[in-house]
Every structure is written in C-alpha cells, then in structure tokens.
Enzyme design. Structure first.
Site, PDB file in Angstrom:
ATOM      1  N   GLU A   1       0.060  -0.979   5.796  1.00  8.45           N
ATOM      2  CA  GLU A   1       1.201  -0.594   6.565  1.00  8.45           C
ATOM      3  C   GLU A   1       0.982   0.982   6.899  1.00  8.45           C
ATOM      4  O   GLU A   1       1.200   1.313   8.036  1.00  8.45           O
ATOM      5  CB  GLU A   1       2.603  -0.579   6.065  1.00  8.45           C
ATOM      6  CG  GLU A   1       3.529  -0.792   7.070  1.00  8.45           C
ATOM      7  CD  GLU A   1       4.087   0.598   6.915  1.00  8.45           C
ATOM      8  OE1 GLU A   1       4.735   0.933   7.862  1.00  8.45           O
ATOM      9  OE2 GLU A   1       3.879   1.660   6.158  1.00  8.45           O
TER      10      GLU A   1
ATOM     11  N   ASP B   1       1.032  -1.183   0.046  1.00  6.41           N
ATOM     12  CA  ASP B   1       0.108   0.086   0.056  1.00  6.41           C
ATOM     13  C   ASP B   1       0.623   1.255   0.143  1.00  6.41           C
ATOM     14  O   ASP B   1       1.908   1.168   0.373  1.00  6.41           O
ATOM     15  CB  ASP B   1      -0.910  -0.165   1.033  1.00  6.41           C
ATOM     16  CG  ASP B   1      -0.310  -0.117   2.698  1.00  6.41           C
ATOM     17  OD1 ASP B   1       0.706  -0.879   2.739  1.00  6.41           O
ATOM     18  OD2 ASP B   1      -0.621   0.681   3.512  1.00  6.41           O
TER      19      ASP B   1
END
Ligand SMILES: [Zn+2]
Length: 382
Positions: free
Chosen positions: A140, A76
């Site tokens: 994250e 991400d």
C-alpha cells in the site's frame, strides 16, 4: 508480549506488538499474514493467497452470500528514517506514558489488530449474516500496483460483489473517532520536460531557454483555480514537487527543464479535463515539450447511508460524540475498493504520527477502536 512483569493492555495491544515486531517494509509482509491466519483459522476463515509480483495478498472469508463486508488493511510500513532519532527501536514495541511506539503503530497495524479482535468477539457472541472478509496486502505504501488493486481485479473478474468495506487507516484527528473518511480526492501527476536549445548565455539569440518558456506557464498553472470544490470536497489543488534545469555551469543556457507536478482533484474535475487545461497552457508557452502523465486514483465518495449510519452509531456509542466526515488527506486503498461498488469508509486511530519518527498510538484507544469495528459488524451483519 505480556508477562508477569508487564501490565495487561489487552488482546489488541498484544497482537499489535507482534505485528510491529515483524519488520514489514514495503513490499515485505515479514510474516504478518501468517500471524493473522493463525488467529483467523480457528474462527473458520478460508484463506486464499492472491500474491502478485512479490506482494503478499491475503483474502480470507467466512460465511456466504450477501452482504459481503470487507475489512481491509495493509501490513507494510514506510521506512523508519534516521534510527538515532527514534526514542527506541522502531521494530521493538515500546510503551511510554500511555503510548505504544513502533513503526506501523498507527499506520496501520493497530487497525488490523483491532479488526481481528473485533471479529473474534463478534463471532463468539452470535451467528454471522452474509460474508465477512479480510483483504490484507503488503503493497500500500509503495506503488500500490500489485496489492489491493490486483486483488479487487481478480475478485471482480470472478463476479464477486462487495457491499461494504472498512479500511483501517488512521482517520482520527485529535481524538479517536472524531473523524472518518467517506471519500478521497483523485491523484493525477505529470513528469514534464520542456525542450529548448543549449547555448552560450552571451549569445541568447542562438539558444532557446526552456526555463524562460516554462516559468510563465508554471506561474499560470499555479494561479489557476481548477474548481471550487463542493460540499463534500475541498477544491482541486495543484502542486509542483520537483523542478530541475541547468548544467551546473553559469554560462550555459540549458537544453531542457524538468518539472514534476501533482493534482489532488475532487469530483468537480476529471483527469481528462485537468490534462486538457494543462496542455492548453503549455501549448501557449512552450513550443516543444513532453508530458508523461500518471493517474493513480479516481476520486470517490460514499454517500449511501447504511455503512455510514452504522459507523456513526457505533462511534457515538463508544466515544459519546459524532464523527466529522472527511475527504481530504492522502490516498489509500479505498480508492480501489470503492469503484468496485462497495460502500467504503476509513476508520482508524489518530493520524498525527503516521510516516513520522517515533510513530505511536494511544494504548487506551486500541480496545475502543476494536469495539467501534465490532459495533459496525453488529449493526450490519447480525
Ligand atoms: Zn496506511
């Protein structure tokens, strides 16, 4: 990505371009893990999806027994910010002056691409000792609750023991490999509401101004030296990130005041000791308050030798100089892996453009980073 008209920048570059083109805003993996699986399957990796609450988590393993080496990363990326201020579309990889631009170029799709190519070369060159694993998540940059933290919980509950972990976060400062992260500070935050009594500013004795109560408390907290750090960590820091009070009217004593503050703390303090010291200050100044604490990471320090020694030797072999050991900066998923008992380091590209407009990575660093990872695998898993 490469065709007859574009220069060949190598396999790490090519894989990185494919990853950047997948618009994987937290918690959307956008097909990144599918791409990685397609690369790892021919090498013999077994896959398990430990997806959780809309987050894509890939656990890919090869080999058996110990040592277990984890290559960890997140697919991400953070939002782009104003698109018109990018020199090109952040999700269309773009080369300019030896740099590759795109969201995630440095944080941290380059780390993932370099790891995959390192493993391809490592396995082609000889047999693997122990187990090699990828732990890849798409959560994250967000709250990081359902990503690596969850995967580690699941694996720990099965009795899986990890020996080593390399997290591919952008750790380098000015030159590739000049810095590796061997520890991180803990993070502790608080949403504080101080309660007073609303009233007319002309009749202060009939109200109770929470701002007046809060200000001396905050002044004391800001001036406090929480600890002095140690040889591995800078001192614990306290920062106020938000302050809000007032109704908007200029003749009303507000009824409450809200503050958000955060500690980045070292191993000389604990979350409990910091909380207790904050409450001692608040209790003296503010008769009524509500404190909501959030603790998002314990500090960790990797002091065992073998992973760090392998990382240093590999970096020296590729770059010619020794890395500095660093424990500052923001948090990463290493905070979830290290308490598992794994020796954990972060090694990755230069971090000066992460989370910024026009995020980029030096193209020449991509193959070198991949060779650094390969060198660590050579030293520990051969
Ligand atoms: Zn990152």
């Amino acid at each position: 990505m490469a065709d007859a008209s574009t220069p060949d920048h190598g396999p790490v570059f090519d894989l990185l371009c494919q990853l950047i083109a997948r618009k994987s805003l937290t918690p959307d993996d956008a097909g990144c893990c599918e791409l990685l699986e397609a690369r790892l399957a021919p090498l013999g990796f077994r896959f398990e999806h430990i997806d959780h609450e809309g987050v894509t988590n890939l656990w890919a393993t090869l080999g058996s027994g110990s040592p277990l080496m984890i290559l960890a990363g997140h697919t991400d990326v953070v939002p782009t910010g104003p698109l018109e201020q990018w020199i090109s579309d952040p999700f269309e990889p773009n080369v300019r002056d030896g740099l590759l631009y795109g969201r995630g170029a440095a944080d941290m799709k380059s780390g993932i691409a370099a790891m995959v190519c390192a493993v391809e070369r490592f396995l082609a060159a000889g047999p693997l000792r122990g187990t090699l694993a990828f732990l890849i998540t798409s959560d994250e940059e967000g709250m990081a609750r359902h990503g690596t933290r969850h995967v580690v919980e699941v694996l720990r509950s099965r009795g899986v023991k990890a020996d080593y972990a390399i997290v591919g976060e952008a750790s380098s400062n000015e030159n590739l490999g000049d810095r590796i992260v061997v520890g991180r500070r803990g993070s502790l935050g608080c949403n504080l509401r101080v309660l007073g009594k609303q009233g007319h500013v002309a009749y202060p004795h009939k109200g109770d101004n929470p701002v007046h109560r809060l200000m001396p408390a905050l002044a004391e907290l800001v001036a406090t030296q929480w600890d002095t750090g140690n040889e591995h960590f800078p001192p614990t820091s306290f920062q106020i990130s938000n302050f809000h009070s007032g109704t908007g009217a200029n003749n009303v004593i507000p009824g409450e005041a809200d503050v958000i503050f955060n500690f980045r703390y070292c191993t000389e303090s604990t979350a409990d000791s910091l909380k207790a010291r904050v409450h001692a200050v608040l209790d003296r100044h503010c008769p009524r308050y509500e404190a909501q604490w959030w603790h998002t990471g314990e500090p960790f320090l990797t002091s065992q030798a073998d992973l760090i020694e392998a990382a240093v030797a590999s970096i020296v072999a590729i770059t010619g100089s020794k890395p500095e050991f660093f424990t500052g900066g923001g948090t990463s998923d290493a905070r979830f892996i290290a308490p598992w008992g794994a020796q954990t380091v972060e090694i990755g590209p230069i971090n000066d453009s992460i989370h910024k407009l026009n995020e980029h990575v030096k193209i020449e660093d991509l193959a070198r980073l991949s060779r650094i990872y390969e060198g660590v695998l050579d030293r520990l898993l051969r």
